[in-house]
Every structure is written in C-alpha cells, then in structure tokens.
Scaffold this motif. Structure first.
Motif, PDB file in Angstrom:
ATOM      1  N   MET A   1       3.917  -3.307  24.701  1.00  0.00           N
ATOM      2  CA  MET A   1       3.430  -2.441  23.653  1.00  0.00           C
ATOM      3  C   MET A   1       4.137  -2.805  22.358  1.00  0.00           C
ATOM      4  SD  MET A   1       3.294   1.647  23.613  1.00  0.00           S
ATOM      5  CE  MET A   1       4.575   2.327  22.619  1.00  0.00           C
ATOM      6  N   ILE A   2       3.391  -2.936  21.280  1.00  0.00           N
ATOM      7  CA  ILE A   2       3.951  -3.269  19.969  1.00  0.00           C
ATOM      8  C   ILE A   2       4.062  -1.985  19.161  1.00  0.00           C
ATOM      9  CG2 ILE A   2       3.567  -4.511  17.835  1.00  0.00           C
ATOM     10  CD1 ILE A   2       2.059  -6.586  19.434  1.00  0.00           C
ATOM     11  N   VAL A   3       5.266  -1.754  18.672  1.00  0.00           N
ATOM     12  CA  VAL A   3       5.506  -0.577  17.844  1.00  0.00           C
ATOM     13  C   VAL A   3       5.690  -1.070  16.415  1.00  0.00           C
ATOM     14  CG1 VAL A   3       7.037   1.358  17.389  1.00  0.00           C
ATOM     15  CG2 VAL A   3       6.581   0.652  19.737  1.00  0.00           C
ATOM     16  N   ARG A   4       4.918  -0.553  15.517  1.00  0.00           N
ATOM     17  CA  ARG A   4       4.983  -0.962  14.115  1.00  0.00           C
ATOM     18  C   ARG A   4       5.564   0.185  13.309  1.00  0.00           C
ATOM     19  NH1 ARG A   4       0.226  -1.597   9.957  1.00  0.00           N
ATOM     20  NH2 ARG A   4       1.428  -2.471   8.261  1.00  0.00           N
ATOM     21  N   TYR A   5       6.621  -0.118  12.559  1.00  0.00           N
ATOM     22  CA  TYR A   5       7.246   0.893  11.713  1.00  0.00           C
ATOM     23  C   TYR A   5       6.534   0.941  10.371  1.00  0.00           C
ATOM     24  CZ  TYR A   5      10.515   3.204   8.622  1.00  0.00           C
ATOM     25  OH  TYR A   5      11.083   4.043   7.700  1.00  0.00           O
ATOM     26  N   GLN A   6       6.222   2.135   9.914  1.00  0.00           N
ATOM     27  CA  GLN A   6       5.655   2.313   8.585  1.00  0.00           C
ATOM     28  C   GLN A   6       6.510   3.329   7.855  1.00  0.00           C
ATOM     29  OE1 GLN A   6       1.543   3.315   8.467  1.00  0.00           O
ATOM     30  NE2 GLN A   6       1.427   3.168   6.266  1.00  0.00           N
ATOM     31  N   HIS A   7       6.942   2.954   6.671  1.00  0.00           N
ATOM     32  CA  HIS A   7       7.777   3.840   5.871  1.00  0.00           C
ATOM     33  C   HIS A   7       7.028   5.148   5.623  1.00  0.00           C
ATOM     34  CE1 HIS A   7      10.158   5.366   2.527  1.00  0.00           C
ATOM     35  NE2 HIS A   7      11.121   4.574   2.981  1.00  0.00           N
ATOM     36  N   PRO A   8       7.722   6.295   5.683  1.00  0.00           N
ATOM     37  CA  PRO A   8       7.030   7.577   5.527  1.00  0.00           C
ATOM     38  C   PRO A   8       6.316   7.745   4.183  1.00  0.00           C
ATOM     39  CG  PRO A   8       9.378   7.899   5.996  1.00  0.00           C
ATOM     40  CD  PRO A   8       9.124   6.442   5.979  1.00  0.00           C
ATOM     41  N   TYR A   9       6.776   7.055   3.137  1.00  0.00           N
ATOM     42  CA  TYR A   9       6.161   7.197   1.824  1.00  0.00           C
ATOM     43  C   TYR A   9       5.171   6.084   1.503  1.00  0.00           C
ATOM     44  CZ  TYR A   9       9.790  10.663   1.159  1.00  0.00           C
ATOM     45  OH  TYR A   9      10.595  11.752   1.296  1.00  0.00           O
ATOM     46  N   ALA A  10       4.869   5.233   2.454  1.00  0.00           N
ATOM     47  CA  ALA A  10       3.953   4.118   2.202  1.00  0.00           C
ATOM     48  C   ALA A  10       2.578   4.610   1.755  1.00  0.00           C
ATOM     49  CB  ALA A  10       3.827   3.248   3.447  1.00  0.00           C
ATOM     50  N   ALA A  11       2.095   5.680   2.325  1.00  0.00           N
ATOM     51  CA  ALA A  11       0.785   6.214   1.931  1.00  0.00           C
ATOM     52  C   ALA A  11       0.818   6.711   0.490  1.00  0.00           C
ATOM     53  CB  ALA A  11       0.369   7.344   2.866  1.00  0.00           C
ATOM     54  N   PHE A  12       1.938   7.309   0.070  1.00  0.00           N
ATOM     55  CA  PHE A  12       2.051   7.779  -1.308  1.00  0.00           C
ATOM     56  C   PHE A  12       2.064   6.607  -2.289  1.00  0.00           C
ATOM     57  CE2 PHE A  12       4.095  11.365   0.979  1.00  0.00           C
ATOM     58  CZ  PHE A  12       3.165  12.331   0.629  1.00  0.00           C
ATOM     59  N   ARG A  13       2.761   5.537  -1.921  1.00  0.00           N
ATOM     60  CA  ARG A  13       2.780   4.348  -2.796  1.00  0.00           C
ATOM     61  C   ARG A  13       1.384   3.772  -2.953  1.00  0.00           C
ATOM     62  NH1 ARG A  13       7.561   2.119   0.395  1.00  0.00           N
ATOM     63  NH2 ARG A  13       9.296   3.286  -0.472  1.00  0.00           N
ATOM     64  N   GLN A  14       0.635   3.686  -1.844  1.00  0.00           N
ATOM     65  CA  GLN A  14      -0.727   3.178  -1.910  1.00  0.00           C
ATOM     66  C   GLN A  14      -1.591   4.084  -2.779  1.00  0.00           C
ATOM     67  OE1 GLN A  14      -1.972   0.354  -0.890  1.00  0.00           O
ATOM     68  NE2 GLN A  14      -4.036   0.854  -1.555  1.00  0.00           N
ATOM     69  N   PHE A  15      -1.447   5.395  -2.626  1.00  0.00           N
ATOM     70  CA  PHE A  15      -2.201   6.336  -3.445  1.00  0.00           C
ATOM     71  C   PHE A  15      -1.860   6.154  -4.920  1.00  0.00           C
ATOM     72  CE2 PHE A  15      -2.369  10.417  -5.663  1.00  0.00           C
ATOM     73  CZ  PHE A  15      -3.720  10.701  -5.542  1.00  0.00           C
ATOM     74  N   ASP A  16      -0.570   5.969  -5.240  1.00  0.00           N
ATOM     75  CA  ASP A  16      -0.130   5.771  -6.619  1.00  0.00           C
ATOM     76  C   ASP A  16      -0.749   4.509  -7.219  1.00  0.00           C
ATOM     77  OD1 ASP A  16       1.415   6.616  -8.845  1.00  0.00           O
ATOM     78  OD2 ASP A  16       2.891   5.060  -8.387  1.00  0.00           O
ATOM     79  N   ARG A  17      -0.746   3.421  -6.461  1.00  0.00           N
ATOM     80  CA  ARG A  17      -1.357   2.173  -6.945  1.00  0.00           C
ATOM     81  C   ARG A  17      -2.855   2.347  -7.198  1.00  0.00           C
ATOM     82  NH1 ARG A  17       2.399  -0.259  -3.299  1.00  0.00           N
ATOM     83  NH2 ARG A  17       0.890  -0.158  -1.619  1.00  0.00           N
ATOM     84  N   GLU A  18      -3.534   3.017  -6.276  1.00  0.00           N
ATOM     85  CA  GLU A  18      -4.973   3.230  -6.445  1.00  0.00           C
ATOM     86  C   GLU A  18      -5.264   4.128  -7.644  1.00  0.00           C
ATOM     87  OE1 GLU A  18      -7.721   1.917  -4.953  1.00  0.00           O
ATOM     88  OE2 GLU A  18      -6.235   0.542  -4.124  1.00  0.00           O
ATOM     89  N   PHE A  19      -4.452   5.155  -7.845  1.00  0.00           N
ATOM     90  CA  PHE A  19      -4.647   6.038  -8.990  1.00  0.00           C
ATOM     91  C   PHE A  19      -4.470   5.271 -10.298  1.00  0.00           C
ATOM     92  CE2 PHE A  19      -3.036   9.030 -12.165  1.00  0.00           C
ATOM     93  CZ  PHE A  19      -4.085   9.928 -12.193  1.00  0.00           C
TER      94      PHE A  19
END
Length: 155
Positions: A1-19
């Motif tokens: 099983m592959i476990v991928r770590y994603q930073h908790p604020y990664a979604a906020f950074r993506q939202f900021d870039r899109e905005f």
C-alpha cells in the motif's frame, strides 16, 4: 500500500493560486496586490520589522507611519525581454506588495529608520519596547492578635 503525504494547507495554496489567476484574468495583472512576508522581533528596546523584498529597488519601497499604523508598500517591476527572447518559465511575480502593522502607543516618525540590503527591508523602531514593570512586595503591618483564654483547673 502506498501512503502519500499531503500538507494540510495544500488545498488552501491551490485555492489561493486559482483565485489570483481569476483576478488577473478579470482585472488585469496589475490589479493583484500581494502580501509581504515579514518577521517582527525585538532587539533590546528596539522593535524590528524585516520584510522580504527580493528584486525591489530601495526607491520602489515606501514606509509610512499613520498614527499607530506602519504601512510598507513595495513594487517589483516586470522585466522586459529583448526582441526574440521569451520566458520558458515565469515564477517571479511582479506587482505591488503591501503589509501593515500596529505599533505601540506613542510611536513617532522620529523613532523609525528603514533600509534595504540583500533583498530584505529592515524597519527599526527605536525605544518602542518598554520593560515590563517588576513585581514589588508590599509589607503588611498590623497589630498583634491578642488571645485571651481562661484556664480552668480540672478536678
């Protein structure tokens, strides 16, 4: 099983870039105003604000004091390319940067000094940090307590 770590604020950074992308598309590139990254610290009795202004000339930085509000504004100008040259990757943003801080009561413009070196703006507010008052023990005085007691003889 592959476990991928994603930073908790990664979604906020993506939202900021899109905005930012949407605002640039709707209002033009110059409409976006970025926030300066800064540290605030004390050095002795001085308060020091260090803000990152890479690629910004000293004449493109404005430091203003309005009451207790310290405003820092910087502008990084877009670089022009020569004819026939083109960007392959463009990651350095240009535009206006701004940050505001609330200073201690009674701060005056004479206490401030500012300078840019190595892409860091340093604003020093001299004698802005007042030492905390030390606790003082107050002696409590009073009359000695007198206890009157009758002694009874036991039989």
């Amino acid at each position: 099983m592959i476990v991928r770590y994603q930073h908790p604020y990664a979604a906020f950074r993506q939202f900021d870039r899109e905005f930012e992308r949407l605002v640039r598309t709707g209002f033009g590139r110059g409409a976006v105003q970025y926030s300066l990254r800064a540290d605030v610290l004390t050095e002795g009795e001085d308060l020091v604000v260090r803000a990152a202004v890479p690629g910004v000339a000293a004449e493109d930085v404005t430091v203003e004091l309005d009451g207790r509000r310290l405003s820092i504004t910087a502008e990084r100008k877009a670089r022009e390319t020569a004819e026939g040259d083109r960007y392959l990757v463009r990651g350095l943003s240009s535009g206006s940067f701004r940050r505001e801080f609330t200073l201690p009561e009674g701060t005056t413009a004479e206490q401030l000094s500012a300078g840019v070196a190595d892409g860091i703006l340093t604003v020093r507010i001299s004698a802005a940090v007042k030492p905390a008052p030390e606790a003082v023990r107050i002696p409590v005085t009073g009359a000695p307590v007198e206890v009157e007691a009758e002694t009874t003889e036991s039989e």
